[in-house]
Design an enzyme around this catalytic site. Structure first.
Site, mmCIF file in Angstrom:
data_model
loop_
_atom_site.group_PDB
_atom_site.id
_atom_site.type_symbol
_atom_site.label_atom_id
_atom_site.label_comp_id
_atom_site.label_asym_id
_atom_site.label_seq_id
_atom_site.Cartn_x
_atom_site.Cartn_y
_atom_site.Cartn_z
ATOM 1 N N GLU A 164 -1.061 -2.454 -0.963
ATOM 2 C CA GLU A 164 -0.510 -1.187 -1.454
ATOM 3 C C GLU A 164 0.930 -1.135 -0.984
ATOM 4 O O GLU A 164 1.184 -0.985 0.213
ATOM 5 C CB GLU A 164 -1.305 0.005 -0.893
ATOM 6 C CG GLU A 164 -2.755 0.053 -1.328
ATOM 7 C CD GLU A 164 -2.919 0.326 -2.809
ATOM 8 O OE1 GLU A 164 -1.936 0.706 -3.483
ATOM 9 O OE2 GLU A 164 -4.042 0.147 -3.310
ATOM 10 N N ASN B 269 4.264 5.964 7.775
ATOM 11 C CA ASN B 269 4.616 7.248 7.151
ATOM 12 C C ASN B 269 3.478 8.265 7.149
ATOM 13 O O ASN B 269 3.717 9.457 7.309
ATOM 14 C CB ASN B 269 5.181 7.031 5.749
ATOM 15 C CG ASN B 269 4.199 6.391 4.804
ATOM 16 O OD1 ASN B 269 3.364 5.598 5.224
ATOM 17 N ND2 ASN B 269 4.275 6.735 3.551
HETATM 18 P P1 NAD Z 1 6.322 -2.374 6.694
HETATM 19 O O1 NAD Z 1 5.963 -3.288 5.578
HETATM 20 O O2 NAD Z 1 7.570 -2.654 7.436
HETATM 21 O O3 NAD Z 1 5.162 -2.348 7.794
HETATM 22 C C1 NAD Z 1 3.856 -2.005 7.473
HETATM 23 C C2 NAD Z 1 2.909 -2.610 8.485
HETATM 24 O O4 NAD Z 1 2.962 -4.025 8.365
HETATM 25 C C3 NAD Z 1 3.253 -2.284 9.936
HETATM 26 O O5 NAD Z 1 2.044 -2.115 10.660
HETATM 27 C C4 NAD Z 1 3.977 -3.544 10.386
HETATM 28 O O6 NAD Z 1 3.895 -3.779 11.774
HETATM 29 C C5 NAD Z 1 3.218 -4.615 9.629
HETATM 30 N N1 NAD Z 1 3.954 -5.863 9.395
HETATM 31 C C6 NAD Z 1 5.306 -6.041 9.327
HETATM 32 N N2 NAD Z 1 5.583 -7.344 9.131
HETATM 33 C C7 NAD Z 1 4.395 -7.995 9.068
HETATM 34 C C8 NAD Z 1 4.035 -9.356 8.876
HETATM 35 N N3 NAD Z 1 4.953 -10.322 8.710
HETATM 36 N N4 NAD Z 1 2.708 -9.669 8.850
HETATM 37 C C9 NAD Z 1 1.763 -8.716 9.015
HETATM 38 N N5 NAD Z 1 2.057 -7.407 9.217
HETATM 39 C C10 NAD Z 1 3.359 -7.056 9.232
HETATM 40 O O7 NAD Z 1 6.309 -0.907 6.068
HETATM 41 P P2 NAD Z 1 6.696 0.438 6.789
HETATM 42 O O8 NAD Z 1 8.183 0.481 6.908
HETATM 43 O O9 NAD Z 1 5.845 0.634 7.977
HETATM 44 O O10 NAD Z 1 6.209 1.514 5.683
HETATM 45 C C11 NAD Z 1 6.968 1.927 4.596
HETATM 46 C C12 NAD Z 1 6.577 1.183 3.347
HETATM 47 O O11 NAD Z 1 5.195 1.358 3.082
HETATM 48 C C13 NAD Z 1 7.288 1.701 2.122
HETATM 49 O O12 NAD Z 1 7.697 0.604 1.341
HETATM 50 C C14 NAD Z 1 6.229 2.493 1.391
HETATM 51 O O13 NAD Z 1 6.405 2.627 0.008
HETATM 52 C C15 NAD Z 1 5.015 1.688 1.712
HETATM 53 N N6 NAD Z 1 3.811 2.488 1.518
HETATM 54 C C16 NAD Z 1 3.000 2.216 0.448
HETATM 55 C C17 NAD Z 1 1.860 2.979 0.227
HETATM 56 C C18 NAD Z 1 0.944 2.723 -0.940
HETATM 57 O O14 NAD Z 1 -0.178 3.223 -0.916
HETATM 58 N N7 NAD Z 1 1.356 1.991 -1.941
HETATM 59 C C19 NAD Z 1 1.553 4.017 1.107
HETATM 60 C C20 NAD Z 1 2.403 4.269 2.178
HETATM 61 C C21 NAD Z 1 3.529 3.487 2.389
#
Ligand code: NAD
Length: 481
Positions: free
Chosen positions: A248, A150
């Site tokens: 996070e 995002n």
């Molecule tokens: P996601 O969890 O699907 O993916 C995030 C990252 O993790 C990607 O690089 C993905 O390839 C990787 N990933 C996925 N499965 C994995 C696994 N099994 N092991 C290791 N890595 C893995 O999230 P997204 O859809 O990319 O992002 C949206 C989410 O991120 C929302 O829930 C949002 O709230 C959260 N977010 C949180 C913050 C914060 O600071 N709290 C900031 C931005 C986004």
């Protein structure tokens, strides 16, 4: 068509063609580059490069590491337009937003941690005549950093900058959906002459590349930003190896509008918190709680403002809402709109696909921003993270009810309070079960503060000295006099 490469040990690594995946521009729905998926062997190469670079990097004086971070920041700033265009192309967000927010904030992240590490000190405890002790804070080793789609560069740099500043070396993976700015960052590091292996960037899917990073025995700590479900999986994988982790995660944040709020400011702020970046910021205020006395008027005015938001071409200067990040993500958001109807909610505006897009954008993942009313706090739409241009509005009777509704989800990332009553602002802020509370504002950053959520929004804190503490290990030394 561009084929993105891994950056390992200061070299560009061309991926096995069998691992290449299409990278789709959300604004058009067309493939515009191909991204590789690093297998375990490639991740192992990256970890080995980082391990080899670690002793020299860790032993550099802090000011020398700071100078490298400054050089990286300067180069990103000099290439601001290229970064902003890549960010917009990858994510579908308005180019104006990438220029105004994402890229400048990434530059600030590098500069902030360059300064911070030169001011970082460790503790000394005086035990009187008995002796004294002091605490050494040393870098740990190889940091595994994983970030979401995002705010690709901003969140990537928010992890990379403190990890490097503290003296660790890094293996970092951006989201497979948004690899472009990470690739430009690798180019910046290459052009700056950063010592090989200090920062390694590998691309790929979470379950394959991400898990290979998390479980690699040479990776000592994991900093992850992403969804709560993946955070839970990573916590489970990292725990048996006792790795240090910072997570996070998701949010379902409340914006609370009290009857004594500056009405115009609250309306404008609520709109911004709800819909910036198509509602795809973990800190977006997607549950709007409005005092009963203002409720009808506020809903009518909010709906009118939301209808004025211009949805369309991310490259146009007057676009407010670009495309959602992917077809799959838009389908998820549409599913929640169906659920809202099924749960008895009313979609006051939006939630439909625009039919007036300029030629060439018909295949993009656009969605008109939506406002939903009539759903109680316990509905799934008010409990689960939607992460799109969708807000709900609920009335409340008094402060206690506002706090109860705000705290009624499993998440605890952030909240916004709109009030002119000073004591109420302090009292309610203290009662909200979140890591961050904004009063009469939203998304204001002070990089010195510990950033992060509680409960299912995560563990650990990023930002300021907290990040430098996370990326160092304390060692206490006791001296007997
Ligand atoms: P996601 O969890 O699907 O993916 C995030 C990252 O993790 C990607 O690089 C993905 O390839 C990787 N990933 C996925 N499965 C994995 C696994 N099994 N092991 C290791 N890595 C893995 O999230 P997204 O859809 O990319 O992002 C949206 C989410 O991120 C929302 O829930 C949002 O709230 C959260 N977010 C949180 C913050 C914060 O600071 N709290 C900031 C931005 C986004």
């Amino acid at each position: 068509m561009e084929i993105i490469r891994h950056y390992i040990g200061g070299r560009w690594v061309t991926a096995d063609p069998a691992t290449l995946m299409d990278n789709i521009a959300p604004a058009t729905g067309r493939v515009y580059s191909r991204v590789p998926c690093a297998r375990a062997a490639t991740v192992d190469d990256a970890v080995q490069a980082a391990q080899a670079a670690f002793p020299a990097w860790a032993n550099l004086p802090a000011a020398r590491r700071a100078a490298w971070l400054m050089a990286i920041a300067d180069l990103i700033e000099a290439r601001m337009e290229a970064f902003a265009r890549a960010e917009s192309l990858d994510t579908g967000k308005p180019l104006s937003l990438a220029r105004r927010m994402d890229i400048p904030r990434a530059v600030e992240n590098f500069r902030f941690f360059a300064h911070a590490i030169t001011q970082f000190s460790s503790e000394s405890h005086d035990m009187g005549e008995q002796g004294f002790n002091y605490t050494l804070r040393r870098p740990i080793g190889v940091a595994g950093l994983i970030s979401p789609w995002n705010l690709p560069l901003y969140l990537f740099s928010w992890k990379i900058a403190p990890a490097l500043a503290a003296g660790n070396t890094v293996v970092a993976k951006p989201s497979e959906i948004t690899p472009m700015t990470a690739s430009l960052l690798a180019q910046v590091c290459d052009d700056a002459g950063l010592p090989p292996g200090v920062l390694n960037i590998v691309h790929g899917m979470g379950p394959e590349t991400g898990e290979a990073i998390v479980t690699h025995p040479g990776v000592s700590m994991i900093s992850f930003t992403g969804s709560t479900a993946v955070g839970r999986r990573i916590a489970g994988l990292a725990a048996p190896a006792f790795k240090k982790i910072s997570l996070e995660l998701g949010g379902k944040n409340a914006t609370i509008v009290f009857e004594d709020a500056d009405y115009e400011a609250a309306l404008a702020g609520t709109l911004r918190a709800g819909f910036t970046n198509q509602g795809q910021i973990c800190l977006c205020g997607s549950r709007i709680l409005v005092h009963r006395s203002l409720y009808e008027r506020f809903v009518a005015d909010l709906v009118a403002r939301v209808r004025q938001l211009r949805v369309g071409d991310p490259l146009a200067d007057d676009t407010d809402i670009g495309a959602l990040v992917s077809q799959g993500h838009r389908a998820k958001v549409l599913h929640y709109l169906d659920l809202a109807r099924a749960e008895g909610g009313t979609i006051e505006t939006g939630g439909t696909l625009p039919d007036d897009l300029p030629p060439g954008l018909e295949g993009g993942y656009y969605l008109r921003p939506a406002v939903i009313t009539g759903l109680g706090p316990g509905c799934r739409v008010n409990q689960e993270e939607i992460f799109g241009p969708v807000v709900t509005v609920q009335p409340f009777e008094d402060d206690a009810e506002a706090v109860r509704i705000a705290n009624s989800t499993p998440y605890g990332l952030s909240a916004v309070i709109w009030t002119s009553h000073l004591a109420r602002a302090h009292r309610v802020a203290a009662q909200l079960a979140t890591g961050i509370v904004w009063v009469n504002s939203w998304l204001v950053r002070d990089l010195r503060t510990p950033f992060g959520g509680v409960r299912q929004s995560g563990i650990g804190r990023e930002g300021g000295l907290e990040a430098l503490r996370f990326f160092t290990e304390p060692k206490n030394i006791y001296i007997q006099l």
